[in-house]
Write a protein that holds these residues in place. Structure first.
Motif, PDB file in Angstrom:
ATOM      1  N   CYS A 243     -32.908 -15.566  14.072  1.00 53.88           N
ATOM      2  CA  CYS A 243     -33.646 -16.658  14.712  1.00 53.88           C
ATOM      3  C   CYS A 243     -34.123 -17.688  13.692  1.00 53.88           C
ATOM      4  CB  CYS A 243     -34.851 -16.109  15.472  1.00 53.88           C
ATOM      5  SG  CYS A 243     -34.428 -15.048  16.870  1.00 53.88           S
ATOM      6  N   GLY A 244     -33.746 -17.502  12.425  1.00 54.18           N
ATOM      7  CA  GLY A 244     -34.095 -18.457  11.391  1.00 54.18           C
ATOM      8  C   GLY A 244     -35.444 -18.234  10.742  1.00 54.18           C
ATOM      9  N   ALA A 245     -36.032 -17.053  10.947  1.00 54.95           N
ATOM     10  CA  ALA A 245     -37.338 -16.737  10.360  1.00 54.95           C
ATOM     11  C   ALA A 245     -37.203 -15.578   9.387  1.00 54.95           C
ATOM     12  CB  ALA A 245     -38.338 -16.389  11.448  1.00 54.95           C
ATOM     13  N   GLU A 246     -38.171 -15.457   8.492  1.00 57.03           N
ATOM     14  CA  GLU A 246     -38.161 -14.356   7.545  1.00 57.03           C
ATOM     15  C   GLU A 246     -39.089 -13.248   8.061  1.00 57.03           C
ATOM     16  OE1 GLU A 246     -37.043 -12.039   4.505  1.00 57.03           O
ATOM     17  OE2 GLU A 246     -36.193 -13.984   5.081  1.00 57.03           O
ATOM     18  N   PRO A 247     -38.554 -12.053   8.310  1.00 58.59           N
ATOM     19  CA  PRO A 247     -39.384 -10.971   8.855  1.00 58.59           C
ATOM     20  C   PRO A 247     -40.405 -10.465   7.836  1.00 58.59           C
ATOM     21  CG  PRO A 247     -37.215 -10.148   8.288  1.00 58.59           C
ATOM     22  CD  PRO A 247     -37.155 -11.638   8.116  1.00 58.59           C
ATOM     23  N   GLU A 248     -41.568 -10.041   8.355  1.00 60.45           N
ATOM     24  CA  GLU A 248     -42.621  -9.499   7.508  1.00 60.45           C
ATOM     25  C   GLU A 248     -43.014  -8.114   8.024  1.00 60.45           C
ATOM     26  OE1 GLU A 248     -45.911 -12.333   6.955  1.00 60.45           O
ATOM     27  OE2 GLU A 248     -44.649 -13.744   8.079  1.00 60.45           O
TER      28      GLU A 248
END
Length: 254
Positions: A243-248
């Motif tokens: 989705c274009g985000a960096e997971p945390e």
């Protein structure tokens, strides 16, 4: 996995909960206490201080689950009806019991007399085992797989320490949480459903959040299988990256 799942229900008793006068915190406390012991809360109910309602709920839940935990309604006033309702649910008598009375006599020795109202808290159903109360001393009790505890959160927490060693737990279900900032639920709904279908031993959840700084969601996986849980975490991270985000990784509060 060889261990079976051990499931329990929580029955919260009191008109003050249903009216909104009192906000319940006992359900969360019980669930967090039981999870490391291998006992998972599968259902929770709130009922009023009506004997028939308590009896009906207790009888249904104790037959459905391994354990039932009740809170509320074992104090000294007229609206404390839980002890009598538990006795009725099990078809046994109830009266002041010597061991419970002795606990109260020792506690109230001095300025506060053990009057008739306080003596109500020594009324225990026949055949029940006492549950120690390290806070205010008035005991709870156990009838077979039903544990009856006070509604006051600090007292209930104290009673859990005596309840814990009596439980036979099963598989311990653990969870992990992955945060995706800027990701919307609609972006991952189909993928999350596919993950759950492909991993029958894992349950998945999505929980959106909104702050003045932005929005996003937490993806949560729960399982008693550590390998399956680890794979689920990697799969959820891949979904957020797509989705274009960096997971945390999120550390859950204990």
């Amino acid at each position: 996995m060889t261990q079976r799942e051990v499931k329990a229900a929580v029955l919260l008793i009191g008109d003050e909960l249903l009216s909104g006068r009192t906000q319940d915190v006992n359900l969360q406390t019980i669930a967090k206490f039981l999870a490391p012991l291998g006992v998972q809360i599968a259902e929770a109910r709130v009922v009023s201080d009506v004997s028939d309602e308590i009896v009906g709920a207790v009888n249904e839940l104790r037959r459905k689950y391994d354990y039932v935990f009740t809170t509320g309604g074992i104090g000294p006033t007229h609206d404390d009806k839980t002890a009598d309702a538990i006795a009725a649910a099990f078809g046994v008598g109830i009266d002041v019991r010597d061991d419970a009375r002795a606990i109260l006599e020792a506690h109230y020795k001095g300025a506060q007399p053990l009057n008739e109202a306080r003596l109500r808290m020594a009324r225990i159903p026949d055949g029940a085992l006492l549950v120690a109360n390290p806070v205010s001393k008035a005991p709870g009790f156990q009838m077979e797989n039903v544990f009856v505890m006070a509604g006051v959160p600090s007292i209930m927490r104290g009673m859990l320490q005596d309840v814990g060693p009596r439980l036979e737990g099963g598989a311990v279900v653990r969870s992990l949480t992955i945060r995706g900032k800027g990701v919307r639920e609609g972006d991952i709904a189909a993928g999350l459903a596919a993950l759950e279908a492909a991993a029958p031993g894992v349950s998945f959840g999505s929980y959106p959040w909104f702050t003045p700084d932005g929005f996003g969601l937490h993806l949560v996986a729960r399982s008693a299988d550590s390998a399956a849980l680890e794979k689920a975490g990697e799969d959820m991270k891949a979904m957020i990256r797509a989705c274009g985000a960096e997971p945390e990784d999120v550390t859950e509060a204990s």
